[in-house]
Design a protein around this motif. Structure first.
Motif, short mmCIF file in Angstrom:
data_model
loop_
_atom_site.label_atom_id
_atom_site.label_comp_id
_atom_site.label_asym_id
_atom_site.label_seq_id
_atom_site.Cartn_x
_atom_site.Cartn_y
_atom_site.Cartn_z
N CYS A 40 29.09 38.35 45.56
CA CYS A 40 30.55 38.97 46.14
C CYS A 40 31.26 37.84 46.00
CB CYS A 40 30.32 39.61 47.09
SG CYS A 40 30.11 39.41 48.85
N TYR B 87 33.55 32.76 37.94
CA TYR B 87 32.21 33.81 37.28
C TYR B 87 31.84 32.41 36.95
CZ TYR B 87 34.81 38.05 39.06
OH TYR B 87 34.90 39.24 40.36
N LEU C 241 32.49 43.62 34.88
CA LEU C 241 32.81 42.07 34.55
C LEU C 241 32.95 41.85 33.46
CD1 LEU C 241 33.60 39.03 35.11
CD2 LEU C 241 31.68 38.31 35.13
N HIS D 89 34.14 37.17 43.30
CA HIS D 89 34.71 38.53 43.39
C HIS D 89 35.49 38.70 44.72
CE1 HIS D 89 36.20 42.99 44.69
NE2 HIS D 89 36.65 42.54 42.76
N MET E 83 34.93 47.06 41.04
CA MET E 83 34.01 46.12 41.88
C MET E 83 33.51 45.41 43.17
SD MET E 83 35.40 43.06 38.63
CE MET E 83 33.99 42.41 38.66
N LEU F 60 38.81 45.71 39.41
CA LEU F 60 38.61 45.08 40.92
C LEU F 60 38.29 45.74 42.44
CD1 LEU F 60 41.08 41.70 40.51
CD2 LEU F 60 38.93 41.59 39.85
#
Length: 311
Positions: free
Chosen positions: A239, A288, A61, A242, A116, A113
């Motif tokens: 999650c 976030y 992040l 994200h 992640m 991404l």
């Protein structure tokens, strides 16, 4: 390698020539840019100072926030200058540099991404092996690979642009030096450039999308097998932020590249560009921070600590 050209500067046409609208747009994008800088810097600072956030998820992040700052800073400052400038010009070298970094940062972001998404897959699907799977070395390698993919994509397309001849006109129908509108100004054939752009976009974009999609297929499958509703909610909450960010990014890309060929509005193209190069970097830290309890808790601790110190 040199570019053979008569053109020494390009003119960025931007949105409007109305002076009153220019001032409004300047103020609006200035606010967006400041929110982007403050939000992403805050995320990076919170993750750095709070030991509880020294985990792979927040490592990625913080790297995403850094990329967002860079991405926005490549586009917005020049845009703000042009809102107030009488002559909205950019040198050829400056234009090529901006194009290079736009391509670099866009692809780096989508691969971070994807990294992640893989991190969430490892945490949810293989929790017992998570610490071993996502060790510091692996995390650094994934970020390094993301930057490498971005660099390769940018180099492939930039090197081919260096072979083009720009002899006029020099007006770019956009607010930044993105590759498609730049190719329209070339006096030489751009068939190779268009094939390279399309091929590289499909290869890099689809591979990143596939990695993210496969990760989430396993994640959803694992979550659905959790018996308790509380367990499913807890697993999904790790999650959800994200997933929202990825959804916004890929939905914009899909709408832009899958729209009917009859739809060729320059305004629509600029709106899509604003979404992924300006609004997304601003929205990421907001999403976030609002959806993540650990980030909000860490932020409250920092604010409380600083308040006590001031008192």
């Amino acid at each position: 390698m040199e570019i053979q050209m008569n053109v020494t500067v390009f003119i960025l046409m931007g949105f409007s020539h109305d002076p009153h609208l220019q001032i409004f747009l300047f103020l609006a994008f200035l606010v967006i840019y400041l929110i982007t800088l403050v939000g992403n810097m805050a995320i990076m600072l919170i993750i750095r100072v709070d030991p509880h956030l020294h985990t792979p998820m927040y490592f990625f992040l913080s790297r995403l926030s850094f990329v967002d700052i860079c991405y926005s800073s490549v586009v917005v400052p020049k845009m703000l200058v042009n809102f107030l400038a009488k002559h909205k010009t950019i040198s050829v070298n400056g234009c090529l540099a901006q194009m290079f970094f736009i391509l670099l940062l866009a692809v780096t972001e989508i691969f971070i991404l994807s990294a992640m998404a893989y991190d969430r897959y490892a945490a949810i699907c293989h929790p017992l092996h998570y610490a071993v799977t996502m060790n510091k070395r692996v995390c650094n390698q994934l970020v390094g690979c993301s930057w490498t993919m971005g660099l390769l994509y940018s180099l492939v397309n930039t090197v081919l642009v260096l072979k083009l001849h720009f002899c006029g006109p020099n007006e770019i129908s956009h607010f930044s030096c993105e590759l498609p509108p730049l190719l329209q100004l070339s006096c030489t054939g751009t068939f190779t450039n268009k094939i390279a752009l399309l091929s590289s976009a499909v290869i890099f974009g689809f591979s990143s999308f596939l990695l993210t999609l496969v990760s989430y297929m396993f994640i959803i499958s694992t979550i659905l097998r959790i018996r308790s509703a509380e367990g499913r909610h807890k697993a999904f909450s790790t999650c959800s932020s994200h997933l929202i960010v990825v959804g916004l990014l890929y939905m914009t890309a899909i709408f832009q590249y899958m729209k009917p060929s009859s739809v060729t509005s320059l305004v629509l193209d600029e709106l899509f560009s604003i979404q992924y190069s300006i609004l997304t970097p601003m929205l990421n830290p907001i999403i976030y921070s609002l959806k993540n309890k650990e980030v909000k808790t860490a932020l409250r601790k920092i604010v409380k600590k600083n308040t006590v110190c001031l008192i």
